[in-house]
Design a protein around this motif. Structure first.
Motif: not given
Length: 338
Positions: A96-121
């Protein structure tokens, strides 16, 4: 649970509704959310986070109390203020932290950011920047659960602002018509951006209005973890039993602005200071649990330390992670299956 829609439901007795193990799990979730929000607030001010942040601080008991009752295959849809829901549903904090910082390894590969985090699993169908965008999605998820004959439930989190949206009204009506296992949980923190709910909600309370659609509805103090858990336990059981949808209105404080950097000129003098002093759900939950000998203070201190270490680890990992390659720009954007 009664389905009489003429009576606004109240939670039953909150005496010992959580055992020690459940409380420790909920407390860890609440502490993690608070520490995560505090840290990303700091990192945002340092320029390490792009875009906007809408923090969940003050509302932790709602997400923790409800998600304690959910399984990974139950569905949740969130809002622009969604970090707490993601963490409570079990999303990986480092990712999640990686996602919010727009980094590789984020829950959405860094493309979702704070307002679009998803984790279908984890059944987390995503945060949603569209106010009122979540309820129609959760109705679809709940319909799939019913069609497939499972006992899964779907929960749409929303704020008082989303309770006034036409998308929400249509979703609530359809959930009643199809008798779907959907919970509409409105976190009424008093403000839709800068407009107070007393002005914007014409019916004056969200739960009573929801009854007009033909479903049972609760009001609950969202700062009381024990009351939230008891209320949500009844609502989840109602849905799993195939009795249709439920609405819950949880009254909560908002410790931060609508977004980070919000000057909050619409709030009263010392309003936030008073809320933080008198309505901190973490302080209240801890005090009650220790007083009633449900847990020991040292066990909560240990959780506080473990959470602090986790947030440090997540922050350092995210700061060190590379940004996505340019070649990743068009991947996972459009489906190529059709």
């Amino acid at each position: 649970m009664s389905t009489d829609t003429n009576t606004l439901l109240k939670p039953k007795s909150t005496e010992q509704v959580l055992d020690s193990e459940q409380f420790l799990k909920a407390y860890r979730s609440m502490r993690t959310i608070r520490a995560f929000e505090d840290r990303i607030s700091e990192q945002f001010m340092k320029g390490n986070i792009p875009g906007f942040l809408h923090l969940y601080s003050g509302q932790e008991a709602v997400a923790a109390g409800l998600c304690l009752l959910l399984n990974d295959d139950d569905y949740v849809i969130s809002t622009h203020r969604g970090h707490g829901h993601c963490i409570a549903k079990g999303a990986d904090v480092v990712a999640m932290m990686k996602e919010i910082m727009a980094k590789q390894g984020g829950l959405c590969d860094g493309k979702g950011g704070s307002m679009h985090i998803a984790d279908f699993d984890k059944g987390m169908l995503g945060a949603n920047a569209i106010v009122g965008g979540g309820p129609p999605i959760i109705v679809g998820a709940a319909l799939s659960a019913k069609t497939l004959g499972t006992d899964r439930v779907g929960v749409a989190f929303g704020g008082d602002g989303s309770s006034n949206q036409g998308t929400t009204f249509e979703a609530m009506n359809l959930a009643v018509v199809l008798k779907l296992p959907a919970i509409f949980l409105f976190e009424n923190n008093g403000y839709g951006e800068g407009t107070h709910a007393r002005y914007a909600v014409g019916s004056k309370d969200i739960a009573s209005r929801a009854q007009g659609f033909g479903m049972p509805a609760y009001q609950v103090d969202g700062t009381d973890l024990f009351a939230v858990y008891e209320t949500c336990r009844e609502a989840v059981a109602h849905c799993r039993a195939g009795k249709g949808p439920v609405t819950i209105e949880a009254t909560v404080p908002r410790f931060k602005g609508h977004f980070e950097g919000d000057p909050q000129a619409y709030r009263g003098e010392k309003e936030v200071e008073t809320l933080m002093k008198e309505q901190d759900c973490l302080v209240m939950a801890r005090a009650r649990a220790v007083k009633e000998k449900l847990v020991k203070a040292k066990d909560l201190d240990r959780i506080d330390q473990e959470v602090a270490e986790l947030i440090d680890e997540a922050t350092q990992a995210a700061l060190a992670a590379p940004a996505p390659e340019d070649s990743e720009l068009l991947k996972n954007v459009y489906s190529s299956d059709y």
